[in-house]
Design a protein around this motif. Structure first.
Motif, PDB file in Angstrom:
ATOM      1  N   MET A   1      42.791  39.725  37.690  1.00  0.00           N
ATOM      2  CA  MET A   1      42.906  41.343  37.085  1.00  0.00           C
ATOM      3  C   MET A   1      41.533  42.196  36.861  1.00  0.00           C
ATOM      4  SD  MET A   1      44.830  41.311  33.720  1.00  0.00           S
ATOM      5  CE  MET A   1      46.245  40.328  34.026  1.00  0.00           C
TER       6      MET A   1
ATOM      7  N   GLU B   1      50.309  51.795  40.441  1.00  0.00           N
ATOM      8  CA  GLU B   1      49.134  51.091  40.788  1.00  0.00           C
ATOM      9  C   GLU B   1      48.771  49.986  39.639  1.00  0.00           C
ATOM     10  OE1 GLU B   1      44.209  51.445  41.431  1.00  0.00           O
ATOM     11  OE2 GLU B   1      45.498  53.455  41.381  1.00  0.00           O
TER      12      GLU B   1
ATOM     13  N   LYS C   1      50.847  41.546  41.817  1.00  0.00           N
ATOM     14  CA  LYS C   1      49.999  40.617  42.601  1.00  0.00           C
ATOM     15  C   LYS C   1      49.121  39.474  41.883  1.00  0.00           C
ATOM     16  CE  LYS C   1      48.619  44.556  45.805  1.00  0.00           C
ATOM     17  NZ  LYS C   1      49.008  43.944  47.086  1.00  0.00           N
ATOM     18  N   THR C   2      49.011  39.881  40.504  1.00  0.00           N
ATOM     19  CA  THR C   2      48.572  38.726  39.531  1.00  0.00           C
ATOM     20  C   THR C   2      49.594  37.712  39.251  1.00  0.00           C
ATOM     21  OG1 THR C   2      47.370  40.466  38.140  1.00  0.00           O
ATOM     22  CG2 THR C   2      47.790  38.601  37.148  1.00  0.00           C
TER      23      THR C   2
ATOM     24  N   ARG D   1      39.764  43.287  39.894  1.00  0.00           N
ATOM     25  CA  ARG D   1      40.353  44.333  40.567  1.00  0.00           C
ATOM     26  C   ARG D   1      40.070  45.539  39.675  1.00  0.00           C
ATOM     27  NH1 ARG D   1      41.309  39.615  42.122  1.00  0.00           N
ATOM     28  NH2 ARG D   1      41.979  39.267  44.430  1.00  0.00           N
TER      29      ARG D   1
ATOM     30  N   LEU E   1      49.581  45.831  40.525  1.00  0.00           N
ATOM     31  CA  LEU E   1      48.675  44.990  40.253  1.00  0.00           C
ATOM     32  C   LEU E   1      49.086  43.610  39.399  1.00  0.00           C
ATOM     33  CD1 LEU E   1      45.739  43.984  40.453  1.00  0.00           C
ATOM     34  CD2 LEU E   1      44.963  45.103  38.658  1.00  0.00           C
TER      35      LEU E   1
END
Length: 266
Positions: free
Chosen positions: A48, A15, A22-23, A51, A19
């Motif tokens: 970040m 996870e 995705k960043t 999130r 992330l």
């Protein structure tokens, strides 16, 4: 001391690592000539934090930023600045996040506008050397098998400089854990790779000589000959038969292709 992760811990690390991915994909969507790396850094931190994560790098051993952003002859640990990016720059963005008690870590090198065929080749070779290193990150092998795969492809086959002073590393509840994972070495050497070991593999490859120096800020590592360098990194978990790659380049590559300001070197 090497800390092996349980299946549940690996999923928490996945996870965090995703992330990071995705960043980096979000960063890929905004990169263009004229944007400053300070703007990129602030954008990544906001992304970040919104999130539910904390930047791993900020204030780590005194590092003052969220991202390490290294341009052209900067290899790694570059300070974001107010200097605008320009056509022809290559930009390594290295990001870490801390979430659910575990770190994720990944890096990707982007090309702004048009770059020369020689720099395109550097990016392709560095990225491929990461893939080849990951292939060897399986239970029963040793760290040296990963190291040799990277060095053999980048240095022996393509005559690039493989940085010695900085290495990959274990990863988990701490940003840097044992073992160290160099990008050079001998097959069959180093600590044994066992199931559940999570490591960051991160080739740092120079177009010219392997030697580097630290800039005046005390952090930014630059090539000694001023030639460009590339840097790619994945967080992976050692498994039997095939490594489990916890981070991902898929969204980053899609964002790269969708952004007309970025050159797709692949």
């Amino acid at each position: 001391m090497i800390h092996y992760k349980t299946t549940a811990e690996v999923e928490l690390m996945r996870e965090s690592a995703l992330l990071v991915s995705k960043t980096l994909a979000a960063v890929a969507a905004i990169l263009k000539p004229g944007i400053s790396t300070l703007e990129v850094d602030a954008f990544a931190e906001k992304f970040m934090v919104e999130r539910g994560a904390t930047p791993s790098f900020k204030n780590y051993k005194g590092y003052p930023f969220t991202c390490c952003i290294s341009v052209n002859d900067a290899v790694v640990h570059g300070f974001p600045t107010d200097q605008p990016l320009k056509d022809g720059d290559i930009v390594s963005v290295d990001v870490g996040v801390y979430k659910n008690g575990f770190h994720g870590d990944s890096a990707y090198t982007f090309a702004i506008g048009n770059i020369s065929p020689e720099v395109q080749q550097l990016l392709r070779v560095t990225k491929e050397s990461l893939r080849l290193g990951i292939e060897k990150a399986v239970a029963g092998n040793r760290v040296g098998d990963v190291s040799f795969a990277v060095q053999d492809y980048a240095e022996r086959k393509h005559k690039y400089g493989v940085v010695r002073e900085l290495v990959g590393h274990g990863l988990g509840r701490r940003l840097h854990e044992d073992p160290q994972v160099p990008n050079y070495g001998k097959r069959g050497s180093g600590p044994k790779l066992n199931d559940g070991l999570v490591i960051a593999i991160e080739p740092m490859i120079n177009m010219g000589v392997k030697e580097v120096f630290y800039d005046d800020d005390g952090w930014t590592v630059k090539t000694k000959d001023g030639k460009p360098a590339a840097h790619y990194e994945h967080t992976i978990c050692v498994r039997r038969g095939k490594a489990d790659v916890l981070s991902s380049f898929e969204e980053i590559e899609a964002a790269e292709k969708a952004n007309p300001a970025l050159f797709d070197a692949y």
